[in-house]
Design a protein around this motif. Structure first.
Motif, PDB file in Angstrom:
ATOM      1  N   GLN A   1       0.840  -1.189   0.000  1.00  0.00           N
ATOM      2  CA  GLN A   1       0.000   0.000   0.000  1.00  0.00           C
ATOM      3  C   GLN A   1       0.879   1.244   0.000  1.00  0.00           C
ATOM      4  O   GLN A   1       1.971   1.255   0.584  1.00  0.00           O
ATOM      5  CB  GLN A   1      -0.916   0.014   1.234  1.00  0.00           C
ATOM      6  CG  GLN A   1      -1.819  -1.215   1.351  1.00  0.00           C
ATOM      7  CD  GLN A   1      -2.787  -1.321   0.180  1.00  0.00           C
ATOM      8  OE1 GLN A   1      -3.345  -0.316  -0.260  1.00  0.00           O
ATOM      9  NE2 GLN A   1      -2.988  -2.532  -0.317  1.00  0.00           N
ATOM     10  N   THR A   2       0.417   2.292  -0.681  1.00  0.00           N
ATOM     11  CA  THR A   2       1.190   3.532  -0.755  1.00  0.00           C
ATOM     12  C   THR A   2       0.708   4.522   0.288  1.00  0.00           C
ATOM     13  O   THR A   2      -0.500   4.696   0.495  1.00  0.00           O
ATOM     14  CB  THR A   2       1.078   4.158  -2.158  1.00  0.00           C
ATOM     15  OG1 THR A   2      -0.301   4.386  -2.478  1.00  0.00           O
ATOM     16  CG2 THR A   2       1.694   3.241  -3.202  1.00  0.00           C
ATOM     17  N   VAL A   3       1.650   5.189   0.928  1.00  0.00           N
ATOM     18  CA  VAL A   3       1.365   6.202   1.943  1.00  0.00           C
ATOM     19  C   VAL A   3       2.092   7.475   1.546  1.00  0.00           C
ATOM     20  O   VAL A   3       3.311   7.461   1.319  1.00  0.00           O
ATOM     21  CB  VAL A   3       1.837   5.740   3.336  1.00  0.00           C
ATOM     22  CG1 VAL A   3       1.522   6.805   4.385  1.00  0.00           C
ATOM     23  CG2 VAL A   3       1.188   4.415   3.711  1.00  0.00           C
ATOM     24  N   SER A   4       1.367   8.579   1.433  1.00  0.00           N
ATOM     25  CA  SER A   4       1.959   9.849   1.024  1.00  0.00           C
ATOM     26  C   SER A   4       2.917  10.363   2.091  1.00  0.00           C
ATOM     27  O   SER A   4       2.655  10.263   3.292  1.00  0.00           O
ATOM     28  CB  SER A   4       0.866  10.880   0.757  1.00  0.00           C
ATOM     29  OG  SER A   4       1.443  12.108   0.361  1.00  0.00           O
ATOM     30  N   VAL A   5       4.046  10.905   1.641  1.00  0.00           N
ATOM     31  CA  VAL A   5       5.048  11.476   2.536  1.00  0.00           C
ATOM     32  C   VAL A   5       4.951  12.997   2.456  1.00  0.00           C
ATOM     33  O   VAL A   5       5.037  13.567   1.367  1.00  0.00           O
ATOM     34  CB  VAL A   5       6.473  11.007   2.153  1.00  0.00           C
ATOM     35  CG1 VAL A   5       7.509  11.653   3.063  1.00  0.00           C
ATOM     36  CG2 VAL A   5       6.574   9.493   2.207  1.00  0.00           C
ATOM     37  N   ASP A   6       4.753  13.638   3.597  1.00  0.00           N
ATOM     38  CA  ASP A   6       4.660  15.101   3.648  1.00  0.00           C
ATOM     39  C   ASP A   6       6.063  15.700   3.711  1.00  0.00           C
ATOM     40  O   ASP A   6       6.915  15.250   4.484  1.00  0.00           O
ATOM     41  CB  ASP A   6       3.849  15.536   4.867  1.00  0.00           C
ATOM     42  CG  ASP A   6       2.396  15.064   4.796  1.00  0.00           C
ATOM     43  OD1 ASP A   6       1.877  14.969   3.668  1.00  0.00           O
ATOM     44  OD2 ASP A   6       1.806  14.792   5.858  1.00  0.00           O
ATOM     45  N   TYR A   7       6.268  16.744   2.931  1.00  0.00           N
ATOM     46  CA  TYR A   7       7.567  17.430   2.948  1.00  0.00           C
ATOM     47  C   TYR A   7       7.399  18.809   2.335  1.00  0.00           C
ATOM     48  O   TYR A   7       6.476  19.062   1.561  1.00  0.00           O
ATOM     49  CB  TYR A   7       8.616  16.640   2.157  1.00  0.00           C
ATOM     50  CG  TYR A   7       8.276  16.435   0.695  1.00  0.00           C
ATOM     51  CD1 TYR A   7       8.640  17.370  -0.264  1.00  0.00           C
ATOM     52  CD2 TYR A   7       7.585  15.301   0.266  1.00  0.00           C
ATOM     53  CE1 TYR A   7       8.325  17.189  -1.605  1.00  0.00           C
ATOM     54  CE2 TYR A   7       7.255  15.109  -1.060  1.00  0.00           C
ATOM     55  CZ  TYR A   7       7.633  16.057  -1.996  1.00  0.00           C
ATOM     56  OH  TYR A   7       7.313  15.873  -3.310  1.00  0.00           O
ATOM     57  N   GLU A   8       8.300  19.707   2.701  1.00  0.00           N
ATOM     58  CA  GLU A   8       8.344  21.036   2.105  1.00  0.00           C
ATOM     59  C   GLU A   8       9.361  21.091   0.973  1.00  0.00           C
ATOM     60  O   GLU A   8       9.116  21.682  -0.063  1.00  0.00           O
ATOM     61  CB  GLU A   8       8.686  22.084   3.175  1.00  0.00           C
ATOM     62  CG  GLU A   8       7.600  22.270   4.237  1.00  0.00           C
ATOM     63  CD  GLU A   8       7.954  23.364   5.215  1.00  0.00           C
ATOM     64  OE1 GLU A   8       9.051  23.965   5.055  1.00  0.00           O
ATOM     65  OE2 GLU A   8       7.151  23.624   6.133  1.00  0.00           O
ATOM     66  N   VAL A   9      10.503  20.476   1.216  1.00  0.00           N
ATOM     67  CA  VAL A   9      11.560  20.421   0.206  1.00  0.00           C
ATOM     68  C   VAL A   9      11.953  18.962   0.030  1.00  0.00           C
ATOM     69  O   VAL A   9      12.177  18.245   1.020  1.00  0.00           O
ATOM     70  CB  VAL A   9      12.792  21.253   0.630  1.00  0.00           C
ATOM     71  CG1 VAL A   9      13.880  21.164  -0.436  1.00  0.00           C
ATOM     72  CG2 VAL A   9      12.398  22.709   0.863  1.00  0.00           C
ATOM     73  N   LEU A  10      12.022  18.524  -1.215  1.00  0.00           N
ATOM     74  CA  LEU A  10      12.368  17.138  -1.510  1.00  0.00           C
ATOM     75  C   LEU A  10      13.878  16.948  -1.352  1.00  0.00           C
ATOM     76  O   LEU A  10      14.670  17.483  -2.139  1.00  0.00           O
ATOM     77  CB  LEU A  10      11.933  16.779  -2.933  1.00  0.00           C
ATOM     78  CG  LEU A  10      12.037  15.309  -3.339  1.00  0.00           C
ATOM     79  CD1 LEU A  10      11.173  14.432  -2.440  1.00  0.00           C
ATOM     80  CD2 LEU A  10      11.633  15.134  -4.803  1.00  0.00           C
ATOM     81  N   THR A  11      14.280  16.208  -0.327  1.00  0.00           N
ATOM     82  CA  THR A  11      15.693  15.968  -0.068  1.00  0.00           C
ATOM     83  C   THR A  11      15.944  14.481   0.105  1.00  0.00           C
ATOM     84  O   THR A  11      15.019  13.697   0.361  1.00  0.00           O
ATOM     85  CB  THR A  11      16.162  16.692   1.213  1.00  0.00           C
ATOM     86  OG1 THR A  11      15.441  16.153   2.335  1.00  0.00           O
ATOM     87  CG2 THR A  11      15.911  18.183   1.129  1.00  0.00           C
ATOM     88  N   LYS A  12      17.201  14.082  -0.015  1.00  0.00           N
ATOM     89  CA  LYS A  12      17.560  12.671   0.127  1.00  0.00           C
ATOM     90  C   LYS A  12      17.311  12.170   1.546  1.00  0.00           C
ATOM     91  O   LYS A  12      17.084  10.973   1.763  1.00  0.00           O
ATOM     92  CB  LYS A  12      19.026  12.464  -0.254  1.00  0.00           C
ATOM     93  CG  LYS A  12      19.445  10.995  -0.268  1.00  0.00           C
ATOM     94  CD  LYS A  12      20.903  10.844  -0.625  1.00  0.00           C
ATOM     95  CE  LYS A  12      21.270   9.366  -0.720  1.00  0.00           C
ATOM     96  NZ  LYS A  12      21.109   8.662   0.561  1.00  0.00           N
ATOM     97  N   ALA A  13      17.314  13.085   2.525  1.00  0.00           N
ATOM     98  CA  ALA A  13      17.114  12.678   3.910  1.00  0.00           C
ATOM     99  C   ALA A  13      15.747  12.050   4.142  1.00  0.00           C
ATOM    100  O   ALA A  13      15.540  11.349   5.140  1.00  0.00           O
ATOM    101  CB  ALA A  13      17.297  13.887   4.833  1.00  0.00           C
ATOM    102  N   LEU A  14      14.801  12.266   3.222  1.00  0.00           N
ATOM    103  CA  LEU A  14      13.471  11.683   3.362  1.00  0.00           C
ATOM    104  C   LEU A  14      13.475  10.180   3.066  1.00  0.00           C
ATOM    105  O   LEU A  14      12.515   9.485   3.393  1.00  0.00           O
ATOM    106  CB  LEU A  14      12.482  12.391   2.427  1.00  0.00           C
ATOM    107  CG  LEU A  14      12.231  13.886   2.708  1.00  0.00           C
ATOM    108  CD1 LEU A  14      11.423  14.498   1.568  1.00  0.00           C
ATOM    109  CD2 LEU A  14      11.507  14.062   4.032  1.00  0.00           C
TER     110      LEU A  14
END
Length: 1003
Positions: free
Chosen positions: A299-312
């Motif tokens: 199942q897919t779960v959306s990831v919240d973020y402001e800036v897309l970084t590798k740390a996510l």
């Protein structure tokens, strides 16, 4: 979205069924930081895959992967699913794996699901280092199509239909209509043979029994038309055994054109086409904002973020990055095989829910992300080369054996070759200018190999090439040169290239980043600190900066480097202990106190080069040789304090695998598109291309590029470096070459299988390829000869006959053409100034003189041909030293004397030993006993006058061995010119013989 659920469940059912087919024990629980993957989950069909460069293909048959024979590669059927592995041997010694699973438009859900799952298994068998691509018939990626140039044309049928399609070549030829789209790679699709299929935007190919027509839509580009001709050639060779007529039909031409009339007649007569007959969605959505999704148990779960970084991204999880036209499946290196498979299935489901069947799915492992994927993130960390160690390969091989695989080891490519040799002829003509403010000042023969780090230089080098005279015009920027003079040098060099009608190659170089072709041009280069230009001096004065310009009477330390007498440099470095390096030799002087420091890891060649450079920097002075570890206190006192220093050789930027990009540059915005598996035919004359091999960057400019864009070629290269588009840590000081079509040098064409006849053709890309296709042979080349820029002061002579040209490779054992040896200090004084001598001037080489000059600056020093013979007998004088050294010339010489070699006891004292008087050395005098009846001429060889044997003779002798000109002199004239007999000359070391021959223009 409800109808999509059965498909997803079906894939999961297929996945479960495949797992049940694998016998074996359950894998033990894994700990964090390990990759728990059982090799029993890998299909045995993939055993040994990816261990050599090339393509491997499997077809899905009854939910199993079955290898496809090599002769059937490139043949696809619409009812089947395939797995394609492209293995590429890289320069760093590793293999690059690209895995594609191709889905025909009529393939079953079970087969497509199996292909997706088997692709993951194949990646596991390769160590998880591959990048996986989902390919859908009609919307394949350009990388996939590049494997099967010029195109793929899937046939109807498949494994489930009993291969009825196998009879296609046995039945009577059927007229077929294809539509072609693509500027760099061609997507070919069969469409109904009807007028309604045609439009103004695309290229259409009508394949009839006796003739192939190409219909060019009025809105199509020249590049698209040229690429479509490659498909025509493919159809001609495949369907007609190369025997049929070819015709090009232009949109809008009526019955007056015979080919157009025949073409339209096949459609029942001409009729105007509507502006847009159909439009096919391509799944592209450039404005789609990226979305990051975490895959948890399918199942897919959306990831919240402001800036897309590798740390996510977490190494224990799998993620989807939805970019609209592509969905990336990122798999952490600590994830299980089951998690990776479910992540791929989740991506398939996401496409179905969004009704995006033509979007691509790209799956990649942590640590092996593609450039495009990394560019989606904000400030992705700089990537280090991922090279698998031999220890890791052994562990994986052992694991495979325990799981039942009969393998010797995990694949490793062939050993990396040494860096390529300079691909440039070293017998050309060199001219050098120093930039002063906005002007250029020509450097004399003896000064042209002395550079300063605070200055900018322009050089022009003309040399014999395969197709005539080649010309290289370059700028060299010292580390401390000022921006104003760099800009002036660039502008002046551009004007020089323009004056040669763009038939010269332009190169921009920075100190410390020179390519391998640079140093052999100069052969013996000395780089001093400070500067001599007016701009540098003004800058130092206005800014109150410390002027560290080299002084002969001061303290200076030089690092000596190079590969041989034809390629050696002395570079002034900071006179401190940390500047030393055990892998090099150094020259240290404090006024007239001179030391030669020999690093423990330096070679005998390094020591010889230091000896030669000593004659350039401090001629006629005694030097004390110091082995590393046995230095005098005075040596360390000059360097300040003793401290640690490096022992590793200074590494050059390595040459990596080359990448080709097509460029558009508009209003300062650079856009590039990579061309995969490139060939010369991918480079269109209407475009600009960038070839990046990391150590240098080439900008190739087609002949039909707009003049305004052509003038911005160097700016395009600088923008490419600034943006670091390949994301490979490119330095902004990387060498940049601007190469105009038709003037490609060998150090560029070595990346291709090059045919210079193609670049010499006239017309646009479409006209050229149509001419080749129709005529069946390449047109006669009509390439203008390049202007030779030779002059007497350049000191370089081009070789008229190819058989006499020197090799472009360099080695210590090679005989030098233009070696600058210590013996020429005295000769330089005679050439440049008969009254004064500059001891810091690099010694020149006796070179050809030319009666005519076509150099931009007609600065011509006086010729002193007679002085060559006069000085040839006094090239060297010995100096008192701690170890045996080459004998050097002395300014105190009043009368020319001869020297054959160093004194040897076994020569019956024919030569006197040099004496030392009041600290000064006295030139040895050769005492020769010549027997009147001793034959000195070689038997059977005719004799010729010296004037006809010289390399610069106006009436040269032909049909002789040009490498042994001296043997054709009479005995008397040989003694007159060389100051010794032929027998005594033959006993000299080879390098001494060459020195004398060069000075007398007999080399």
């Amino acid at each position: 979205m409800l109808p999509a659920r059965p498909y997803y469940l079906n894939l999961l059912h297929t996945f479960s069924s495949l797992l049940k087919q694998k016998p074996g024990k359950t894998s033990p629980p894994r700990s964090r930081g390990t990759m728990a993957i059982s090799m029993r989950d890998v299909d045995p069909a993939f055993q040994g895959a990816g261990q050599k460069d090339g393509l491997e293909i499997w077809r899905i048959e009854k939910l199993q992967a079955v290898p496809v024979p090599r002769e059937s590669h490139g043949k696809f059927f619409a009812g089947d699913s395939y797995i394609i592995l492209k293995t590429t041997a890289r320069k760093n010694g590793s293999f690059q794996h690209d895995i594609h699973y191709w889905l025909g438009k009529d393939t079953s859900q079970d087969e497509s699901g199996t292909a997706a799952i088997k692709t993951v298994e194949l990646d596991v068998a390769l160590g998880g280092r591959g990048v996986q691509y989902r390919e859908v018939q009609g919307n394949e990626t350009e990388k996939f199509l590049s494997y099967f140039k010029p195109c793929i044309i899937p046939e109807e049928g498949g494994i489930a239909s009993g291969f009825r399609h196998t009879e296609i070549n046995e039945r009577e030829h059927v007229t077929r209509l294809f539509v072609c789209r693509g500027k760099h790679t061609v997507h070919v699709k069969e469409v109904p043979f009807a007028r309604s299929s045609l439009n103004h935007d695309d290229i259409f190919i009508l394949d009839t029994k006796s003739k192939i027509f190409q219909f060019n839509g009025s809105n199509s580009s020249i590049q698209e038309r040229a690429k479509a001709l490659e498909v025509v050639q493919y159809l001609k060779d495949t369907n007609h055994e190369g025997k049929c007529d070819v015709a090009a039909v232009e949109d809008g031409k009526l019955m007056a054109d015979a080919d157009a009339g025949e073409f339209w007649g096949l459609f029942g007569g001409f009729a105007p086409l509507p502006r847009k007959t159909f439009s096919e969605p391509n799944g592209k959505d450039t404005a789609f904002p990226p979305k990051l999704l975490w895959v948890n148990k399918g199942q897919t779960v959306s990831v919240d973020y402001e800036v897309l970084t590798k740390a996510l991204l977490d190494s224990t999880k799998c993620y989807l990055l939805d970019c609209g036209s592509e969905i990336y499946v990122w798999m952490g290196r600590e994830t299980a095989l089951e998690d990776r498979k479910q992540a791929g299935l989740a991506a398939e489901e996401l496409l179905r829910e969004g009704d995006r069947p033509k979007s691509h799915i790209i799956r990649l492992m942590e640590g092996f992300e593609t450039v495009i994927f990394r560019s989606k993130f904000n400030k992705w960390p700089k990537k280090a080369e991922a090279v698998v160690s031999d220890e890791s390969r052994g562990k994986v091989a052992a694991l495979l054996k325990r799981q039942g695989f009969n393998v010797k080891a995990v694949a490793k490519s062939a050993p990396v070759k040494e860096e390529p040799l300079p691909q440039i002829d070293c017998t050309g003509n060199l001219q050098v200018w120093r930039v002063n403010d906005s002007e250029k000042t020509f450097l004399s023969f003896s000064e042209q190999c002395k550079f300063y780090s605070g200055d900018c230089y322009i050089f022009q080098y003309s040399y014999p090439g395969d197709d005539g005279e080649e010309c290289l015009i370059g700028t060299w920027f010292g580390k401390k040169s000022i921006e104003e003079e760099r800009a002036a040098a660039t502008s002046l060099a551009n004007k020089m290239v323009e004056s040669l009608k763009f038939q010269a190659v332009l190169v921009r170089l920075y100190e410390g980043k020179e390519p391998i072709e640079f140093f052999p041009i100069f052969q013996n280069l000395v780089i001093f600190k400070g500067g001599a230009s007016t701009g540098y001096k003004k800058f130092v004065s206005e800014n109150g900066s410390q002027d560290d310009t080299y002084s002969e009477s001061g303290v200076a330390l030089f690092r000596v480097q190079g590969s041989g007498p034809d390629n050696m440099q002395a570079i002034q470095v900071d006179a401190v202990a940390p500047s030393l390096n055990s892998s090099y030799c150094y020259i240290l002087h404090d006024g007239d106190t001179v030391f030669t420091w020999i690093g423990n890891l330096s070679s005998s060649m390094d020591q010889e080069l230091a000896e030669r450079q000593l004659d350039v920097i401090k001629p006629n002075l005694q030097s004390r040789m110091l082995k590393e570890g046995s230095e005098y206190d005075q040596f360390w006192k000059i360097l300040g304090i003793k401290s640690e220093y490096s022992s590793q050789k200074i590494a050059r930027d390595p040459e990596s695998d080359a990448h080709l990009f097509c460029c558009t540059f508009l209003k300062g915005v650079l856009k590039v598109r990579e061309i995969f598996n490139f060939t010369q035919d991918d480079m269109m004359t209407e475009d600009i291309f960038i070839l990046d091999c990391h150590s240098c960057v080439f900008i190739w400019v087609g002949q039909n590029v707009d003049t305004k864009i052509r003038a911005q070629a160097l700016s395009i290269g600088e923008k490419f470096l600034e943006l670091d588009i390949p994301m490979e840590n490119l330095s902004r000081e990387t060498p940049l070459y601007v190469i105009n079509e038709g003037s490609e040098p060998q150090f560029f064409t070595r990346f291709f299988t090059w045919d210079s006849a193609k670049t010499a053709m006239h017309g646009n890309s479409f006209e050229r390829r149509l001419s080749i296709l129709k005529d069946g042979i390449k047109p006669r080349r009509d390439k203008p000869k390049r202007r030779t820029t030779t002059s007497s002061h350049t000191g370089r002579s081009s070789v008229p006959d190819k058989s006499q040209r020197r090799s472009t490779s360099f080695s210590p054992d090679r005989v030098r053409v233009r070696g600058r040896s210590p013996a020429f200090n005295a000769l330089a004084a005679t050439f440049e100034n008969s009254n004064a001598r500059n001891l810091s001037t690099p010694p020149p080489v006796a070179r050809k003189s030319f009666s005519k000059s076509s150099s931009p600056d007609p600065v011509k020093p006086p010729q002193r041909a007679a002085s060559i013979a006069a000085m040839s007998a006094s090239f060297e004088r010995p100096r008192q030293t701690l170890i045996p050294k080459s004998i050097k010339a002395s300014p105190e010489v009043k009368k020319p004397q001869s020297e054959a070699s160093k004194p040897k006891p076994e020569e019956d004292a024919k030569e006197s030993t040099p004496a030392v008087k009041d600290g000064q050395t006295v030139t040895p005098t050769i005492q020769e006993d010549v027997k009147e009846d001793q034959p000195e001429d070689e038997e059977g060889l005719p004799t010729y006058p010296y004037d006809r044997l010289r390399t610069s003779s106006s009436n040269p002798v032909t049909d002789i061995d040009s490498t042994r000109r001296e043997t054709y002199l009479s005995s008397a004239e040989f003694r007159e010119k060389f100051g010794m007999t032929k027998e005594a000359f033959a006993k000299l070391p080879k390098w001494k013989q060459n020195r004398l021959k060069i000075a007398l223009q007999l080399f």
